[in-house]
Enzyme design. Sequence first.
Site: not given
Ligand code: NAD
Ligand code: WQD
Length: 340
Positions: A12, A32, A58, A83-84, A124, A149, A153, A199, A295
């Site tokens: 993102i 990092n 870091d 970390l996510k 999130s 995780y 948040k 995901n 979950g």
């Molecule tokens: P991502 O893992 O692609 O990006 C996170 C970045 O943070 C990575 O590049 C990683 O190297 C860096 N990072 C982690 N720990 C670090 C540290 N200690 N020092 C420096 N860099 C560090 O994840 P993303 O999907 O782009 O998510 C970005 C943010 O959005 C995260 O905070 C995640 O929790 C949040 N978020 C993501 C989702 C999703 O579904 N992708 C949904 C809701 C919230």
């Molecule tokens: C979506 C749907 C699965 C994989 C997660 C985090 C949430 C947020 C976004 C960061 C669900 C189904 C998935 C697969 C499947 N992240 N599925 N087969 O769980 O809604 O959200 O990412 O904040 O906190 O929990 O997303 O993409 O993992 O799953 O059937 O191989 O797809 O059961 O219904 P989720 P997801």
Amino acid sequence: MRVLVTGGAGYIGSHTVVSLLEDGHEVEVVDNLVNGNAEAVRRAGELAGAEVPLHEVDLADAAATADLLSRIDVDAVIHFAALKAVGESTQKPLEYYANNLGTTFSLLAAMRENDVRTLVFSSSATVYGEKAPVPYVEDFEPLDSSSTYGQTKVMTERILTDVAAADPRWRIALLRYFNPVGAHPSGRIGEDPRGIPNNLVPFIAQVAVGRREKLSVFGGDYPTTDGTCERDYIHVQDVAEGHVVALDAIAAGDAAVHTWNLGSGQGTSVLEMIGSFERASGREIPHEVVARRAGDLPAFWADPTKAERELGWRTARSVDDMCRDTWNWQSQNPQGYADA
Ligand code: NAD
Ligand code: WQD
């Protein structure tokens, strides 16, 4: 503004770097690279015709973070670094709390030291826990989450709220994203998970490109229209633009803490997503319904009206757009950034 994007080498973050540059901001990235890629930062800059400095630091290291903030001159921070992986977080709670809270502590202390008090934080939908009524509305309390995780948040939202209460000069946006998917329409940057994707959409994309044999659909007996879970998928470009709009709004407004959902307000089932991806890619996605994943909630989506009312922001892209752009990225980069 000059904006520091933490985690800007990630999924993102890299898309938000492009949107910030296109909106006229200057950008520096700190990452990092634990889950990010330097190539993503290079390509993000290239897409917007700019050079983006990448600081490999870091952020859990307080001294290194303080040193970085003292050397660069920024007006605001967008804090993506974390970390996510939900499943992994429950196996490694110490690592997740240390990283996701530690980065925030280092960053807040270094920002305060350098008189930077404008912050956009990646929260999130997971903070709504298991008891919130659907659609999720920002004023729901108490926040909770079933994973470590998610707890990071919930806790970070609390920490930021307390910091702002003690010093009302802070301008903070807590952005609660629903399920970001998709890629930049150029296909140059996108999601590149390490190992087996956790995901849904990255897994489907890897099946479509031939890296994985078939998708396991987790549960077919949920109380939903077709028995599979429903989620509020949101195009990563909409998420990125939401950050720019939120940053501009808090910088121009009064000092305060704001919470905004970034979601579309619509649920899409796993089977609907598979169908959309098959149409977008022209490829069949072999899949099999298996047991539920621990979950998972049956169905939830955002109430997006607060962001629309207060920011004038709403999603502009459809599920079909998300699948088209994901396929464009995945088919151009079958092995992700390793193809570079
Ligand atoms: P991502 O893992 O692609 O990006 C996170 C970045 O943070 C990575 O590049 C990683 O190297 C860096 N990072 C982690 N720990 C670090 C540290 N200690 N020092 C420096 N860099 C560090 O994840 P993303 O999907 O782009 O998510 C970005 C943010 O959005 C995260 O905070 C995640 O929790 C949040 N978020 C993501 C989702 C999703 O579904 N992708 C949904 C809701 C919230
Ligand atoms: C979506 C749907 C699965 C994989 C997660 C985090 C949430 C947020 C976004 C960061 C669900 C189904 C998935 C697969 C499947 N992240 N599925 N087969 O769980 O809604 O959200 O990412 O904040 O906190 O929990 O997303 O993409 O993992 O799953 O059937 O191989 O797809 O059961 O219904 P989720 P997801």
